[in-house]
Design a protein around this motif. Sequence first.
Motif, short mmCIF file in Angstrom:
data_model
loop_
_atom_site.label_atom_id
_atom_site.label_comp_id
_atom_site.label_asym_id
_atom_site.label_seq_id
_atom_site.Cartn_x
_atom_site.Cartn_y
_atom_site.Cartn_z
N ARG A 1 -11.59 9.16 -2.32
CA ARG A 1 -11.87 10.30 -1.42
C ARG A 1 -10.77 11.34 -1.51
N TRP A 2 -9.54 10.88 -1.65
CA TRP A 2 -8.42 11.82 -1.79
C TRP A 2 -8.52 12.54 -3.12
N LYS A 3 -8.90 11.80 -4.19
CA LYS A 3 -9.01 12.42 -5.52
C LYS A 3 -10.08 13.51 -5.51
N GLY B 1 1.15 2.76 0.45
CA GLY B 1 0.73 1.40 0.16
C GLY B 1 -0.17 0.92 1.30
N ASP B 2 -0.38 -0.38 1.35
CA ASP B 2 -1.35 -0.97 2.28
C ASP B 2 -0.70 -1.28 3.64
N TYR B 3 -1.27 -0.69 4.68
CA TYR B 3 -0.81 -0.93 6.06
C TYR B 3 -0.65 -2.43 6.35
N PHE B 4 -1.60 -3.23 5.84
CA PHE B 4 -1.59 -4.66 6.17
C PHE B 4 -0.43 -5.41 5.50
N GLY C 1 -12.79 15.16 5.20
CA GLY C 1 -13.36 15.89 6.34
C GLY C 1 -12.65 15.64 7.67
N TRP C 2 -11.88 14.53 7.77
CA TRP C 2 -11.18 14.22 9.03
C TRP C 2 -9.93 15.08 9.23
N HIS C 3 -9.45 15.72 8.14
CA HIS C 3 -8.16 16.43 8.22
C HIS C 3 -8.30 17.71 9.05
N PRO D 1 0.18 5.13 11.73
CA PRO D 1 -0.55 4.31 10.76
C PRO D 1 -1.70 5.10 10.13
N LEU D 2 -1.99 4.81 8.86
CA LEU D 2 -3.10 5.46 8.14
C LEU D 2 -3.01 6.98 8.32
N CYS D 3 -1.83 7.52 7.96
CA CYS D 3 -1.46 8.87 8.41
C CYS D 3 -2.11 10.01 7.63
N GLY D 4 -2.65 9.74 6.42
CA GLY D 4 -3.18 10.84 5.62
C GLY D 4 -2.09 11.88 5.43
N ASP E 1 -1.99 6.91 16.98
CA ASP E 1 -3.17 6.55 16.20
C ASP E 1 -4.29 7.54 16.47
N ARG E 2 -4.49 8.42 15.50
CA ARG E 2 -5.65 9.34 15.55
C ARG E 2 -6.44 9.13 14.25
N ALA E 3 -7.71 8.81 14.40
CA ALA E 3 -8.61 8.62 13.24
C ALA E 3 -8.16 7.48 12.32
N SER E 4 -7.45 6.49 12.88
CA SER E 4 -6.99 5.37 12.05
C SER E 4 -7.80 4.12 12.38
N ASN F 1 -12.07 3.07 -2.76
CA ASN F 1 -12.97 4.09 -2.23
C ASN F 1 -12.19 5.16 -1.46
N ARG F 2 -11.19 4.68 -0.67
CA ARG F 2 -10.39 5.63 0.12
C ARG F 2 -9.52 6.49 -0.78
N ILE F 3 -8.97 5.88 -1.82
CA ILE F 3 -8.13 6.65 -2.75
C ILE F 3 -9.00 7.67 -3.48
N VAL G 1 2.30 5.46 7.23
CA VAL G 1 1.86 4.60 6.12
C VAL G 1 0.51 5.12 5.66
N GLU G 2 0.35 5.21 4.35
CA GLU G 2 -0.86 5.80 3.79
C GLU G 2 -1.08 5.21 2.39
N LEU G 3 -2.36 4.86 2.11
CA LEU G 3 -2.68 4.28 0.80
C LEU G 3 -2.48 5.26 -0.35
N SER G 4 -2.87 6.52 -0.10
CA SER G 4 -2.93 7.47 -1.20
C SER G 4 -1.62 8.23 -1.41
C1 SAM Z 1 -9.71 8.99 8.51
S1 SAM Z 1 -8.19 9.18 7.66
C2 SAM Z 1 -7.14 9.65 8.99
C3 SAM Z 1 -5.84 10.22 8.55
C4 SAM Z 1 -4.93 10.67 9.68
N1 SAM Z 1 -4.71 9.66 10.69
C5 SAM Z 1 -5.42 11.95 10.30
O1 SAM Z 1 -5.59 12.00 11.52
O2 SAM Z 1 -5.64 12.93 9.57
C6 SAM Z 1 -7.75 7.51 7.31
C7 SAM Z 1 -6.65 7.39 6.28
O3 SAM Z 1 -6.26 6.04 6.18
C8 SAM Z 1 -5.95 5.75 4.84
N2 SAM Z 1 -6.07 4.28 4.73
C9 SAM Z 1 -7.20 3.55 4.78
N3 SAM Z 1 -6.91 2.24 4.70
C10 SAM Z 1 -5.57 2.13 4.60
C11 SAM Z 1 -4.68 1.04 4.49
N4 SAM Z 1 -5.12 -0.23 4.46
N5 SAM Z 1 -3.36 1.29 4.40
C12 SAM Z 1 -2.90 2.57 4.43
N6 SAM Z 1 -3.71 3.65 4.54
C13 SAM Z 1 -5.03 3.44 4.62
C14 SAM Z 1 -6.95 6.56 4.04
O4 SAM Z 1 -6.48 6.83 2.73
C15 SAM Z 1 -7.03 7.84 4.88
O5 SAM Z 1 -6.12 8.80 4.45
#
Ligand code: SAM
Length: 329
Positions: free
Chosen positions: A7-9, A102-105, A14-16, A42-45, A120-123, A3-5, A63-66
Amino acid sequence: MSNRIQRWKENKIGWHRNKPNSKLIEFINCLHLEQGDQVFVPLCGKSIDMMYLLDQGYRVLGVELSTLAAEQFFVENKIEYSIHQSGEFSVYSANNIQMYCGDYFKLKPEDLKSVVAVYDRASLIALPLELRVKYASHLYSIITKGCRVLLLTLNYPQSQISGPPFAVNKEEVWSLYEEGFECQQLACFNDIENEPKFQRANVDFIEKATYCLRKKVGEKMAKKIKGVVAQFGTKGYGFITGDDGEKYFVHQKNIFNKSRLKANTRVVFNAEESDKGLVATNVVLEGGSKAASSSSNGSSNGMIKFAITILFIAQAVVIYKVFFASVVG
Ligand SMILES: C[S@@+](CC[C@H](N)C(=O)[O-])C[C@H]1O[C@@H](n2cnc3c(N)ncnc32)[C@H](O)[C@@H]1O
């Protein structure tokens, strides 16, 4: 995760933001950074805050999934990059910045061995409660002792509008981090005036908070376990059967929001050992909702007690009248 990937596609991001976060600029000093230090995002987008950190002379590890997010970050900021594989991650790198796709976890302590601070902002607030618990405990397990975290959160009445971003209040930040981190709230203010989406939904307030956390030196964060409530009595305590087969004592004071638990509910908790045996602390419901049965039960119990009291008084009056009548008569 897909689902998160997706959203990027579909470019639903909207968080950017296009300029660096004002709280990062205001509070970056709490991270005690020196030139060349590496900051984990983490979850850096494709956060522009990473450019801000680079411009201040720090190194960044994201680290970012997409992979789309990673590509867009480097292209939009006109940074030449290369890609290599490291375990399960595709690593996008350039001078002073590495983005693990890849996956943060799946990150391991060795991936973060040079990291001295986290931004950590919006993560954290992008994740539902169950994942937030896992996220915080994973962060603890991969960063080094003494590492500092600048954490930005939002808090609003979750019943008035659904996430993400999810509401995370100070109590939750403490419940997630206090055990393994020294925690300090640096700022907190209501910013409803600048949040049209929340205004349109008639949300009462939206608090934006900033925290500085520091991983404690020489202490261990308790192990997270899942399980099912075996019993929970009216006196405010009971037992949880852990998925590890152990029986854990649980007291109401150790339940998130100090609420009661219903039997057969699935929960996530910290497993601790005490002199009297195994104890569950920081108990939350598996799957997200924070409270179990609670005040509503409390108030219905109160109503029943009230009704019994009235019945008792009525009976006493009748007995008295009958007795009095027979004595007088
Ligand atoms: C709300 S966005 C915030 C992005 C960034 N922190 C910012 O402030 O713009 C959350 C991001 O986390 C990524 N994400 C979600 N779960 C993740 C995971 N398990 N591992 C890595 N990235 C993940 C999503 O693809 C998305 O880009």
